[in-house]
Enzyme design. Structure first.
Site, PDB file in Angstrom:
ATOM      1  N   CYS A 147      -0.861  17.338  77.910  1.00 31.54           N
ATOM      2  CA  CYS A 147      -1.125  17.264  76.545  1.00 31.54           C
ATOM      3  C   CYS A 147      -1.523  15.974  75.987  1.00 31.54           C
ATOM      4  CB  CYS A 147       0.052  17.768  75.782  1.00 31.54           C
ATOM      5  SG  CYS A 147       0.633  19.486  76.027  1.00 31.54           S
ATOM      6  N   GLY A 148      -2.068  15.763  74.649  1.00 26.00           N
ATOM      7  CA  GLY A 148      -2.458  14.569  74.113  1.00 26.00           C
ATOM      8  C   GLY A 148      -1.282  13.851  73.347  1.00 26.00           C
TER       9      GLY A 148
END
Length: 239
Positions: free
Chosen positions: A20-21
């Site tokens: 994920c970011g």
């Protein structure tokens, strides 16, 4: 990517992986401002490629931001008195969608607050705008109300870790002793979490608070989720 950069500074290509970011923005001198919030939202926007959507492009796996409790902003928007900054805890409750269920949950929560020898300062209905959300996100959307709590005795306020520990225990009791379970992304005297089953750009559209110039913080942590093993939901968004 096959042509990775060479190791330099804190970067090492050996640690490259899919995820994920996440991004973090901070004022190193501790100065709170709305500019830090805006920079956090910009960083989140730039992480859109790290997240995912389902069949509906306007239903995200999740996006969120954690900031410091914005005391000045909160004093301007609540209709009750707040004690000194650092002596109260607050957070956003994800209540049942139907009004009757939401009100019943509020009564249960208030009883648990009393049982934990604290007092409810008040509740605030969180402004939201779901016009940009797809049907799956809207159908699962909870009711959002912010709870404010403090020591039962105003003359003996809870602060620091004492307040955080009491708020943590209360949050866990609420999650386990309400039916259906009421979820709090955070309940703290230090941090406030805005998150949901959203895309990056939808976060500030859905929560107008985030665009208010009075909302200030010295740090902002943002996250864009890609759901790999679980179905997206409002509580499963991060942070």
């Amino acid at each position: 990517m096959t042509n990775l950069p060479q190791a330099q500074g804190l970067y090492d290509p050996a640690y490259e992986h899919d995820s994920c970011g996440v991004a973090f923005v901070v004022d190193m001198h501790g100065g709170a401002s709305h500019d830090i919030v805006k920079q956090g939202l910009t960083a989140l926007h730039n992480l859109d490629h790290r997240g995912a959507t389902g069949a509906e492009a306007n239903v995200g796996d999740g996006a969120g931001i954690v900031i410091q409790v914005p005391d000045r902003f909160l004093r301007a928007v609540v209709d009750f008195d707040l004690p000194a900054a650092g002596t109260y805890a607050m957070g956003t409750a994800f209540l049942p969608k139907d009004p009757e269920g939401a009100n019943a949950a509020v009564k249960t929560i208030e009883a648990l607050v009393e049982d934990e020898k604290m007092r409810v300062l008040g509740w605030r209905d969180v402004p939201t705008n779901n016009e940009s959300l797809g049907s799956m996100a809207v159908d699962a959307e909870p009711t959002f109300r912010q709870l404010f709590i403090a020591s039962r005795d105003p003359g003996d306020p809870l602060t620091g870790l004492d307040l955080e520990r009491r708020a943590f225990v209360l949050r866990k009791r609420i999650e386990h002793e309400t039916t259906p379970p009421v979820y709090f992304p955070s309940l703290s005297g230090r941090t406030l979490n805005y998150k949901g089953m959203l895309t990056c750009d939808q976060l500030s559209e859905f929560y107008p608070d985030l665009l208010d110039e009075r909302l200030e913080s010295a740090r902002a942590l943002v996250h864009r989720r890609v759901s790999t093993k679980t179905v997206p939901s409002w509580p499963r968004a991060h942070p």
